[in-house]
Design a protein around this motif. Structure first.
Motif, PDB file in Angstrom:
ATOM      1  N   LEU A  50       0.875  -1.261  -0.073  1.00  0.00           N
ATOM      2  CA  LEU A  50       0.047  -0.208   0.110  1.00  0.00           C
ATOM      3  C   LEU A  50       0.825   1.203   0.051  1.00  0.00           C
ATOM      4  CD1 LEU A  50      -3.018   0.640   2.146  1.00  0.00           C
ATOM      5  CD2 LEU A  50      -1.261   2.518   1.974  1.00  0.00           C
ATOM      6  N   VAL A  51       0.805   2.161  -1.096  1.00  0.00           N
ATOM      7  CA  VAL A  51       1.582   3.315  -1.093  1.00  0.00           C
ATOM      8  C   VAL A  51       0.604   4.420  -0.813  1.00  0.00           C
ATOM      9  CG1 VAL A  51       2.679   4.933  -2.861  1.00  0.00           C
ATOM     10  CG2 VAL A  51       3.062   2.456  -3.065  1.00  0.00           C
ATOM     11  N   ASP A  52       1.111   5.211   0.407  1.00  0.00           N
ATOM     12  CA  ASP A  52       0.506   6.073   1.014  1.00  0.00           C
ATOM     13  C   ASP A  52       1.142   7.843   0.530  1.00  0.00           C
ATOM     14  OD1 ASP A  52      -0.958   8.021   2.581  1.00  0.00           O
ATOM     15  OD2 ASP A  52      -0.404   6.896   4.448  1.00  0.00           O
ATOM     16  N   HIS A  71       3.149  -1.028   4.395  1.00  0.00           N
ATOM     17  CA  HIS A  71       2.668   0.214   4.002  1.00  0.00           C
ATOM     18  C   HIS A  71       4.020   1.149   3.945  1.00  0.00           C
ATOM     19  CE1 HIS A  71      -0.122   3.759   6.313  1.00  0.00           C
ATOM     20  NE2 HIS A  71       0.323   3.722   5.105  1.00  0.00           N
ATOM     21  N   VAL A  72       3.913   1.828   2.680  1.00  0.00           N
ATOM     22  CA  VAL A  72       5.247   2.535   2.058  1.00  0.00           C
ATOM     23  C   VAL A  72       4.468   4.102   2.024  1.00  0.00           C
ATOM     24  CG1 VAL A  72       6.603   3.202   0.335  1.00  0.00           C
ATOM     25  CG2 VAL A  72       6.122   0.770   0.786  1.00  0.00           C
ATOM     26  N   GLY A  73       5.046   4.940   2.926  1.00  0.00           N
ATOM     27  CA  GLY A  73       4.644   6.323   2.907  1.00  0.00           C
ATOM     28  C   GLY A  73       5.676   7.296   2.163  1.00  0.00           C
ATOM     29  N   VAL A  74       5.088   8.141   1.207  1.00  0.00           N
ATOM     30  CA  VAL A  74       5.870   8.977   0.483  1.00  0.00           C
ATOM     31  C   VAL A  74       5.666  10.331   1.010  1.00  0.00           C
ATOM     32  CG1 VAL A  74       6.775   9.710  -1.714  1.00  0.00           C
ATOM     33  CG2 VAL A  74       5.967   7.200  -1.311  1.00  0.00           C
ATOM     34  N   ASP A  75       6.637  11.228   1.444  1.00  0.00           N
ATOM     35  CA  ASP A  75       6.392  12.664   1.702  1.00  0.00           C
ATOM     36  C   ASP A  75       7.605  13.329   1.248  1.00  0.00           C
ATOM     37  OD1 ASP A  75       3.802  13.820   3.160  1.00  0.00           O
ATOM     38  OD2 ASP A  75       5.654  15.194   3.412  1.00  0.00           O
ATOM     39  N   VAL A 108      -2.521  -0.999  -3.716  1.00  0.00           N
ATOM     40  CA  VAL A 108      -3.061   0.037  -3.274  1.00  0.00           C
ATOM     41  C   VAL A 108      -2.661   1.197  -3.159  1.00  0.00           C
ATOM     42  CG1 VAL A 108      -4.990   1.073  -1.321  1.00  0.00           C
ATOM     43  CG2 VAL A 108      -4.899  -1.590  -1.949  1.00  0.00           C
ATOM     44  N   VAL A 109      -2.900   2.466  -3.873  1.00  0.00           N
ATOM     45  CA  VAL A 109      -2.438   3.594  -3.783  1.00  0.00           C
ATOM     46  C   VAL A 109      -3.473   4.480  -3.094  1.00  0.00           C
ATOM     47  CG1 VAL A 109      -1.644   5.730  -5.058  1.00  0.00           C
ATOM     48  CG2 VAL A 109      -0.859   3.390  -5.864  1.00  0.00           C
ATOM     49  N   VAL A 110      -2.939   5.152  -2.046  1.00  0.00           N
ATOM     50  CA  VAL A 110      -3.873   6.231  -0.994  1.00  0.00           C
ATOM     51  C   VAL A 110      -3.369   7.450  -1.210  1.00  0.00           C
ATOM     52  CG1 VAL A 110      -4.922   6.682   0.966  1.00  0.00           C
ATOM     53  CG2 VAL A 110      -4.719   4.268   0.565  1.00  0.00           C
ATOM     54  N   ALA A 111      -4.245   8.492  -1.874  1.00  0.00           N
ATOM     55  CA  ALA A 111      -3.719   9.660  -1.640  1.00  0.00           C
ATOM     56  C   ALA A 111      -4.552  10.957  -1.057  1.00  0.00           C
ATOM     57  CB  ALA A 111      -3.599  10.491  -3.129  1.00  0.00           C
ATOM     58  N   GLY A 112      -4.313  11.107   0.345  1.00  0.00           N
ATOM     59  CA  GLY A 112      -5.233  11.672   1.251  1.00  0.00           C
ATOM     60  C   GLY A 112      -4.854  13.177   1.438  1.00  0.00           C
ATOM     61  N   GLU A 113      -5.861  14.039   1.081  1.00  0.00           N
ATOM     62  CA  GLU A 113      -5.514  15.373   1.287  1.00  0.00           C
ATOM     63  C   GLU A 113      -4.206  15.939   0.922  1.00  0.00           C
ATOM     64  OE1 GLU A 113      -8.255  17.641   2.662  1.00  0.00           O
ATOM     65  OE2 GLU A 113      -9.011  15.653   2.024  1.00  0.00           O
ATOM     66  N   ILE A 114      -3.968  15.423  -0.345  1.00  0.00           N
ATOM     67  CA  ILE A 114      -2.602  16.101  -0.870  1.00  0.00           C
ATOM     68  C   ILE A 114      -2.954  16.628  -2.379  1.00  0.00           C
ATOM     69  CG2 ILE A 114      -2.159  13.675  -1.915  1.00  0.00           C
ATOM     70  CD1 ILE A 114       0.356  16.221  -0.611  1.00  0.00           C
ATOM     71  N   LEU A 115      -3.776  15.910  -3.206  1.00  0.00           N
ATOM     72  CA  LEU A 115      -3.945  16.802  -4.283  1.00  0.00           C
ATOM     73  C   LEU A 115      -4.297  18.197  -4.475  1.00  0.00           C
ATOM     74  CD1 LEU A 115      -5.837  13.636  -6.069  1.00  0.00           C
ATOM     75  CD2 LEU A 115      -3.480  14.395  -6.363  1.00  0.00           C
ATOM     76  N   GLU A 116      -5.040  18.737  -3.466  1.00  0.00           N
ATOM     77  CA  GLU A 116      -4.918  20.101  -3.285  1.00  0.00           C
ATOM     78  C   GLU A 116      -3.778  21.089  -2.885  1.00  0.00           C
ATOM     79  OE1 GLU A 116      -6.232  18.587   0.729  1.00  0.00           O
ATOM     80  OE2 GLU A 116      -6.308  17.977  -1.072  1.00  0.00           O
ATOM     81  N   HIS A 117      -2.889  20.202  -3.059  1.00  0.00           N
ATOM     82  CA  HIS A 117      -1.626  20.893  -2.638  1.00  0.00           C
ATOM     83  C   HIS A 117      -0.698  20.904  -3.845  1.00  0.00           C
ATOM     84  CE1 HIS A 117      -2.624  21.723   1.643  1.00  0.00           C
ATOM     85  NE2 HIS A 117      -2.948  20.441   1.549  1.00  0.00           N
ATOM     86  N   VAL A 118      -0.956  20.392  -4.727  1.00  0.00           N
ATOM     87  CA  VAL A 118       0.056  20.079  -5.976  1.00  0.00           C
ATOM     88  C   VAL A 118      -0.236  20.935  -6.911  1.00  0.00           C
ATOM     89  CG1 VAL A 118       0.136  17.509  -5.501  1.00  0.00           C
ATOM     90  CG2 VAL A 118      -1.359  18.303  -7.073  1.00  0.00           C
ATOM     91  N   THR A 119       0.909  21.565  -7.518  1.00  0.00           N
ATOM     92  CA  THR A 119       0.765  22.679  -8.621  1.00  0.00           C
ATOM     93  C   THR A 119       0.773  21.777  -9.916  1.00  0.00           C
ATOM     94  OG1 THR A 119       3.172  22.645  -8.716  1.00  0.00           O
ATOM     95  CG2 THR A 119       1.824  24.024  -7.388  1.00  0.00           C
ATOM     96  N   ASP A 120       0.808  20.652 -10.105  1.00  0.00           N
ATOM     97  CA  ASP A 120       0.618  19.900 -11.435  1.00  0.00           C
ATOM     98  C   ASP A 120      -0.335  18.600 -11.165  1.00  0.00           C
ATOM     99  OD1 ASP A 120       1.124  18.337 -13.764  1.00  0.00           O
ATOM    100  OD2 ASP A 120       3.221  17.966 -13.428  1.00  0.00           O
TER     101      ASP A 120
END
Length: 241
Positions: A50-52, A71-75, A108-120
Motif C-alpha cells: 500500500l503506497v500512501d 505500508h509505504v509512505g511517501v512525503d 493500493v495507492v492512497v492519496a489523502g488530502e494531498i492533491l489540493e496541494h500539488v501544482t501539477d
C-alpha cells in the motif's frame, strides 16, 4: 521572519507537533484518515504493498495496520516521515509528482488530502496511476474547487482555527470532473462521493482545540454533496491478454 507563502510545504515542519496532538490543528485529518482506511480492503496476496502518497505524519497507519500490507509512505518533509516510520511504515522521501517507485509497485495507492496541494495535478494523477498495478485500487480524498469550499476551508477555517493559516492555496483546489477525467486517461474509473464532518464532533473540536482530548472528537460522514470535501475510489483496468 516573514510568513511563508500559502501552501509552502515548509509549514509542515513548523506544525510537526500537531500530527498526533489530540484536538490539534490536524484533528480533522484523523477523521479523514479513518474514512480512507474504511475503503481499503484486506490484502489479496502475500507481500501486497500500500503506497500512501503524501503520507504526512502517518495518520493512516492505525486504520490499515491489520490488513496485511507493507505500508509505504511517501512525503517531501522529513519531520512527517519520522513520525510515519515510528508507526511501522516504510518512509520514503519523494514528491507525488515524481514518485520514487517502480511501475505497478502498489496493490493500493492512497492519496489523502494531498492533491489540493500539488501544482501539477495531471502529473500527480499520472504518477499515482503509474505505480498502481493492474487491478489495483486507488483511494483518495481532496477539496473541491468551489466558492463554498474556499469559504469553508479558508475563510471560516482559518478564522476559527479549524485550519492553520496559509496551509491551503484555494487556486489549487480540485474539480472532481477534472480529477475523474485525469484518472480515466490512465485506466482508472474513479467514483466520487462527498464527505462532511459530524456536527457534534466539529463543535467539540472547535470548543476543545486547546484543551484535553482523549481521542478523535468526531468523524466524517458520506454525503451526496461534493461541494467541499470528497472521496474518490477506483480500480486500474486489468491489462489485456
Amino acid at each position: 521572519m516573514p510568513p511563508l507563502p500559502r501552501n509552502d510545504p515548509r509549514q509542515y515542519d513548523d506544525l510537526a507537533g500537531e500530527w498526533w496532538r489530540p484536538g490539534g490543528h490536524f484533528e480533522i485529518l484523523h477523521w479523514l484518515a479513518r474514512a480512507r482506511g474504511a475503503l481499503v480492503p484486506p490484502a489479496r496476496r502475500p507481500g501486497a504493498v500500500l503506497v500512501d502518497a503524501g503520507c504526512g505524519g502517518g495518520l493512516l497507519a492505525p486504520h490499515v495496520e491489520r490488513l496485511g500490507y507493507r505500508h509505504v509512505g511517501v512525503d517531501l518533509r522529513r519531520s512527517g516521515l519520522e513520525q510515519s516510520a515510528a508507526r511501522g511504515m516504510t518512509a520514503v522521501t519523494g514528491d507525488v509528482t515524481a514518485l520514487p517507485l517502480a511501475d505497478g509497485a502498489a496493490d493500493v495507492v492512497v492519496a489523502g488530502e494531498i492533491l489540493e496541494h500539488v501544482t501539477d495535478l495531471p502529473g500527480a494523477v499520472a504518477e499515482l496511476c503509474r505505480v498502481l498495478r493492474p487491478g489495483g485500487l486507488l483511494v483518495l480524498d481532496t477539496v473541491n474547487a468551489t466558492r463554498v469550499s474556499r469559504f469553508v476551508t479558508v475563510t471560516l477555517g482559518e478564522r476559527f482555527g479549524a485550519a492553520p493559516v496559509g496551509i491551503h492555496d484555494p487556486a489549487l483546489f480540485v474539480d472532481p470532473g477534472e480529477l475523474t477525467t485525469q484518472c480515466a486517461k490512465h485506466g482508472v474509473r474513479l467514483q466520487v462521493r462527498g464527505l462532511r464532518p459530524s456536527v457534534p464532533g466539529l463543535i467539540r473540536w472547535l470548543l476543545l482545540s486547546n484543551g484535553p482530548a482523549s481521542g478523535p472528537l468526531g468523524r466524517m460522514i458520506p454525503t451526496r454533496s461534493t461541494a467541499v470535501v470528497y472521496q474518490g475510489m477506483g480500480r486500474k483496468q486489468e491489462e489485456m491478454a
